[in-house]
Scaffold this active site. Structure first.
Site, short mmCIF file in Angstrom:
data_model
loop_
_atom_site.label_atom_id
_atom_site.label_comp_id
_atom_site.label_asym_id
_atom_site.label_seq_id
_atom_site.Cartn_x
_atom_site.Cartn_y
_atom_site.Cartn_z
N LYS A 227 0.83 -1.21 0.00
CA LYS A 227 0.00 0.00 0.00
C LYS A 227 0.86 1.26 0.00
O LYS A 227 2.06 1.22 0.28
CB LYS A 227 -0.96 -0.04 1.20
CG LYS A 227 -2.10 -1.04 0.97
CD LYS A 227 -3.14 -1.04 2.07
CE LYS A 227 -4.24 -2.06 1.73
NZ LYS A 227 -5.21 -2.22 2.83
N ARG A 261 -2.33 -9.78 6.05
CA ARG A 261 -2.87 -9.98 4.70
C ARG A 261 -1.83 -9.49 3.70
O ARG A 261 -1.50 -8.30 3.71
CB ARG A 261 -4.19 -9.21 4.57
CG ARG A 261 -4.88 -9.35 3.21
CD ARG A 261 -6.17 -8.54 3.22
NE ARG A 261 -6.86 -8.61 1.96
CZ ARG A 261 -6.60 -7.84 0.91
NH1 ARG A 261 -5.65 -6.92 0.98
NH2 ARG A 261 -7.29 -7.98 -0.20
C1 YH5 Z 1 -7.28 -4.68 4.24
O1 YH5 Z 1 -6.41 -3.88 4.57
N1 YH5 Z 1 -7.37 -4.25 1.72
S1 YH5 Z 1 -8.13 -4.39 -0.90
C2 YH5 Z 1 -4.00 -0.50 -2.70
C3 YH5 Z 1 -2.70 -0.91 -2.94
C4 YH5 Z 1 -2.30 -2.19 -2.62
C5 YH5 Z 1 -3.21 -3.07 -2.07
C6 YH5 Z 1 -0.96 -0.34 -4.40
N2 YH5 Z 1 -9.00 -5.70 1.31
C7 YH5 Z 1 -7.73 -4.83 2.89
O2 YH5 Z 1 -5.15 -4.73 -0.88
N3 YH5 Z 1 -9.32 -6.50 3.59
C8 YH5 Z 1 -8.15 -4.78 0.79
O3 YH5 Z 1 -1.87 0.03 -3.43
C9 YH5 Z 1 -8.74 -5.74 2.64
N4 YH5 Z 1 -7.90 -5.46 5.18
C10 YH5 Z 1 -8.89 -6.35 4.86
N5 YH5 Z 1 -9.44 -7.07 5.85
C11 YH5 Z 1 -6.89 -3.14 -1.08
C12 YH5 Z 1 -5.50 -3.62 -1.24
C13 YH5 Z 1 -4.51 -2.68 -1.84
C14 YH5 Z 1 -4.90 -1.40 -2.16
#
Ligand code: YH5
Length: 283
Positions: A227, A261
Site C-alpha cells: 500500500k 494480509r
Molecule cells: C485490508 O487492509 N485491503 S483491498 C492499494 C494498494 C495495494 C493493495 C498499491 N481488502 C484490505 O489490498 N481486507 C483490501 O496500493 C482488505 N484489510 C482487509 N481485511 C486493497 C489492497 C490494496 C490497495
C-alpha cells in the site's frame, strides 16, 4: 488467559499459549489483468496462484472479486459472483482457510453455502442484511474500518482522534454483530490501512495495534501489503514494496497481530519464522 479465533474447522490462538501469526494470501480474481477477458483463463490463473501460495505456506486465502483500490468503480452482484464462486468451489478442501472479501450480503450468503471459512468485509457489515447473511454460519468475520467509500475515501480523510475514532467504530460494529447472537470468538478487527486515511493516520494506527486489540479484546488482522503507506516511507513504487511490506507486517505481529494480509506469501512466511524464533516475547 488464552484467547482464540474459532471458526469452522479452524482454531487460531491469538493470546496465551500456542500463538503463531497467520498469513492471509491475497487472491485477486478481478479480470482487469486479462486482455482477452476470458473467464476460463482467469479461473486457471487464480487456481495456479492459489496452489503456489499453498506451497509457500499460506494459512488463509482471501478471494476478492472487486478491486477496492482508491477510486475503483463498484462491480455488479452478478459479475462478483461469476468471478468468486468458481474459484471458491475449486479451492475449498485444499487445506488453507478460505476467506471471501466482499461487502455484499448476497455474495456472503452464496459464499457461506459454498463453504467459505471467513467473510472479510471492508465495510464492517454495515450493508442492510449483512449481519443476517452471516449470523447463522460458523465462519469467521473480519470487521474492517473504512471512512467514506472506495471512490471518495482518499479525498479528505478526517478524524477527531484517529485511534479513538476507529476503536469506537470497531466496538460499535462488534456489538452490533454480538447483539445478533454471533459468538465473539468468530470476530476479528482490522483498522483498514489506506481506507480513508492519510499516511500519518495509517502509522498512528499501526503503532496502536496492541492498543486496538486490548481495547476490544479481539484479534487483529493487518493489511498493508504494497500500500501507499509503504511507498511513503521507502519512496518505492508499488512493484518494489515487498521488503517494506514485510517490515510493516512484522511491526504489526510484534505488537500481537494475529493475521497479516499479504501479496508476497513466501517472503512473509520466512520472515515470520525467523522473527518468531528470535523473539523473546511469550505472545
Ligand atoms: C485490508 O487492509 N485491503 S483491498 C492499494 C494498494 C495495494 C493493495 C498499491 N481488502 C484490505 O489490498 N481486507 C483490501 O496500493 C482488505 N484489510 C482487509 N481485511 C486493497 C489492497 C490494496 C490497495
Amino acid at each position: 488467559m488464552q484467547s482464540t479465533l474459532q471458526f469452522g474447522r479452524f482454531n487460531f490462538p491469538w493470546r496465551g499459549q500456542g500463538v503463531r501469526a497467520r498469513v492471509m494470501g491475497i487472491l485477486n480474481v478481478t479480470p482487469d489483468s486479462f486482455s482477452d477477458g476470458g473467464h476460463y483463463q482467469s479461473l486457471e490463473f487464480a487456481l495456479s496462484h492459489a496452489e503456489q501460495m499453498i506451497q509457500e505456506g499460506v494459512d488463509i486465502i482471501d478471494i476478492g472479486g472487486e478491486s477496492s483500490r482508491p477510486g475503483a468503480p463498484p462491480v455488479s452482484l452478478e459479475d462478483e459472483l461469476r468471478r468468486v464462486m468458481p474459484v471458491l468451489y475449486a479451492m475449498r478442501d485444499m487445506g488453507p482457510a478460505i476467506s471471501v472479501d466482499t461487502y455484499k450480503p448476497q455474495v456472503m450468503r452464496e459464499a457461506i453455502i459454498a463453504g467459505a471459512d471467513m467473510i472479510n468485509d471492508i465495510n464492517g457489515f454495515r450493508a442492510p442484511g449483512a449481519i443476517e447473511a452471516v449470523k447463522d454460519s460458523d465462519c469467521a468475520l473480519c470487521i474492517m474500518h473504512m471512512q467514506s467509500d472506495p471512490q471518495h475515501m482518499q479525498l479528505a480523510p478526517l478524524y477527531t482522534n484517529v485511534v479513538e475514532d476507529i476503536i469506537n467504530f470497531l466496538r460499535e460494529r462488534a456489538e452490533a454483530l454480538m447483539a445478533a447472537g454471533i459468538d465473539p470468538r468468530r470476530l476479528c478487527i482490522d483498522p483498514g490501512f489506506g481506507f480513508g486515511k492519510t499516511v500519518e493516520h495509517n502509522y498512528a494506527l499501526l503503532k496502536a495495534t496492541a492498543r486496538l486489540m486490548n481495547a476490544l479484546n479481539l484479534p487483529l488482522l493487518a493489511g498493508l501489503s504494497r500500500k501507499s503507506m509503504v511507498g511513503a516511507i521507502t519512496g518505492k513504487p508499488v512493484e518494489q514494496r515487498m521488503a517494506g511490506s514485510v517490515g510493516g507486517a512484522l511491526a504489526a505481529v510484534a505488537q500481537g497481530a494475529l493475521i497479516v494480509r499479504v501479496h508476497d506469501v513466501s517472503e512473509t512466511v520466512d520472515a515470520l519464522k525467523v522473527f518468531q524464533a528470535g523473539s523473546p516475547l511469550q505472545r
